[in-house]
Design an enzyme around this catalytic site. Structure first.
Site, PDB file in Angstrom:
ATOM      1  N   GLU A 169      32.003  62.467  51.871  1.00  0.00           N
ATOM      2  CA  GLU A 169      32.902  63.298  52.702  1.00  0.00           C
ATOM      3  C   GLU A 169      32.092  64.273  53.554  1.00  0.00           C
ATOM      4  OE1 GLU A 169      37.311  63.380  53.028  1.00  0.00           O
ATOM      5  OE2 GLU A 169      35.933  62.218  51.808  1.00  0.00           O
ATOM      6  N   ILE A 222      32.269  51.693  51.517  1.00  0.00           N
ATOM      7  CA  ILE A 222      33.706  51.737  51.803  1.00  0.00           C
ATOM      8  C   ILE A 222      34.516  51.511  50.534  1.00  0.00           C
ATOM      9  CG2 ILE A 222      35.541  50.823  53.237  1.00  0.00           C
ATOM     10  CD1 ILE A 222      33.107  52.260  54.668  1.00  0.00           C
TER      11      ILE A 222
END
Length: 383
Positions: free
Chosen positions: A368, A160
């Protein structure tokens, strides 16, 4: 040579491209090696980016940003990532996830959370991936259970960006368990990082993009107000899918910038170094290799800018975003590897830009949505 010319860039995005190039030349490129080797967070460069109005400026003007569109963001991205991928990622992650709030959240949420990011007073993050689950959005296990006027969050998130540095994150969490509707079981939330039960620590040393920081987050009965739900329960998957279409065009820009850096380094090195009484670039095999690098680069960049237009117009956006992300990031890997080969033994030295570029190129093919997943999307959404 000038690889990132603006002839392919829409006219309205060229001024931002120039701003980004000047900033990258002054602040990013000269400091890239230092931050890569130290692995420190480039706080001073982030602050300079804020002062230059080049950070978090996709945020609409009504919430304090410049309202930069996808073309302007892509033009900026190419320039930043050519200068250095790690620092560039830090600059872009400063507002990561904000788009979900300003596109789908309430005015109160935007005023309270998005505006401070646009004004450089806070930074955000986006928490989706988990230790055992990366690309399977419908399989994420972190839960958010409704308890009166609150949600109680339990679980873990991994990789993250800004998990430690952010003032708040946008969290993707499970709120349902309907086996017949596995794409309607998740929701999006705003979670302030100073909330009890939120614990984050930096992931240890990475081989690449070392100036950017990722975290492992643990949620232990972390309570947030029910008002922090973005949109409605069960909307999470669709909100995130829409967000990723724009994000994958940006990641394609990561690949284009990195590829440009690799070609620049290979071109300069082969035209300067001598072997057997002549420069390396005089050998036909080297010329062919450089030619192949240019062909692949121009093919990728053309596809990316075509995809940008189609995604902006919502014309089969998922298909074009996946195509652009796959082609651009894999081109970056290929040309960086060829650049390493041309540099020979010197390519493995940390002090060489090509070594840093080669490492950095390996990362965007994964994040992604790994490129294997992108190929699933391309096939499944082919017109």
């Amino acid at each position: 040579m000038e690889l990132l010319d603006d002839s392919i860039v829409p006219e309205h995005a060229r001024d931002v491209k120039t701003e980004a190039r000047e900033f990258a030349q002054e602040h990013i490129k000269p400091n890239a090696q230092e931050y890569f080797q130290s692995g420190e967070y480039p706080e001073a460069i982030l602050e300079a980016g804020r002062e230059a109005n080049l950070v978090a400026q996709d945020i609409p003007e009504e919430w304090g940003g410049r309202g930069l569109d996808l073309a302007q963001l892509l033009a900026m991205t190419e320039e930043f990532y050519r200068a250095d991928a790690g620092i560039a990622l830090t600059l872009q992650l400063a507002s990561f996830g904000c788009e979900i709030t300003y596109e789908h959240g309430s005015e109160e949420q935007c005023e309270r959370y998005v505006r401070p990011v646009a004004e450089g007073e806070q930074r955000s993050g986006l928490a989706v991936s988990e230790p055992e689950t990366g690309s399977d959005l419908a399989g994420m296990q972190t839960t958010a259970e409704r308890d009166g006027d609150e949600y109680v969050i339990n679980g873990e998130k991994y990789w993250i960006g800004n998990g430690v540095e952010a003032d708040w994150i946008t969290l993707y969490a499970r709120t349902g368990d309907d086996e017949d509707n596995r794409y309607g079981n998740h929701s999006m939330f705003i979670v302030p990082t100073d909330t009890d039960g939120y614990e984050a620590e930096h992931i240890p040393e990475k081989m690449a993009m070392r100036a950017s920081k990722q975290a492992h987050i643990e949620f232990d009965d972390c309570r947030i107000p029910a008002a922090n739900l973005i949109g409605s329960e069960g909307d999470g998957f669709m909100l995130l899918a829409d967000f990723f279409n724009h994000g994958r065009v940006a990641v394609a820009g990561h690949g284009i910038g990195i590829a440009a850096a690799a070609i620049e380094e290979a071109w300069e090195f082969t035209h300067d170094r001598e072997e057997f009484g002549r420069t390396i670039s005089d050998f036909q095999s080297v010329q062919h290799g450089l030619a192949d690098m240019l062909v692949e680069f121009e093919s990728a960049r053309t596809l990316v800018w075509r995809a940008r237009e189609n995604v902006a117009n919502e014309d089969n956006a998922g298909y074009w975003a996946a195509m652009a992300k796959t082609k651009a990031t894999e081109t970056a890997v290929d040309v960086a590897e060829q650049g390493m080969q041309f540099h020979g033994g010197r390519s493995v030295l940390d002090e060489r830009r090509i070594a840093r570029v080669y490492r950095d190129a390996r990362i965007p093919v994964i994040y992604e949505g790994a490129n294997e997943i992108q190929r699933n999307l391309i096939y499944g959404q082919a017109p």
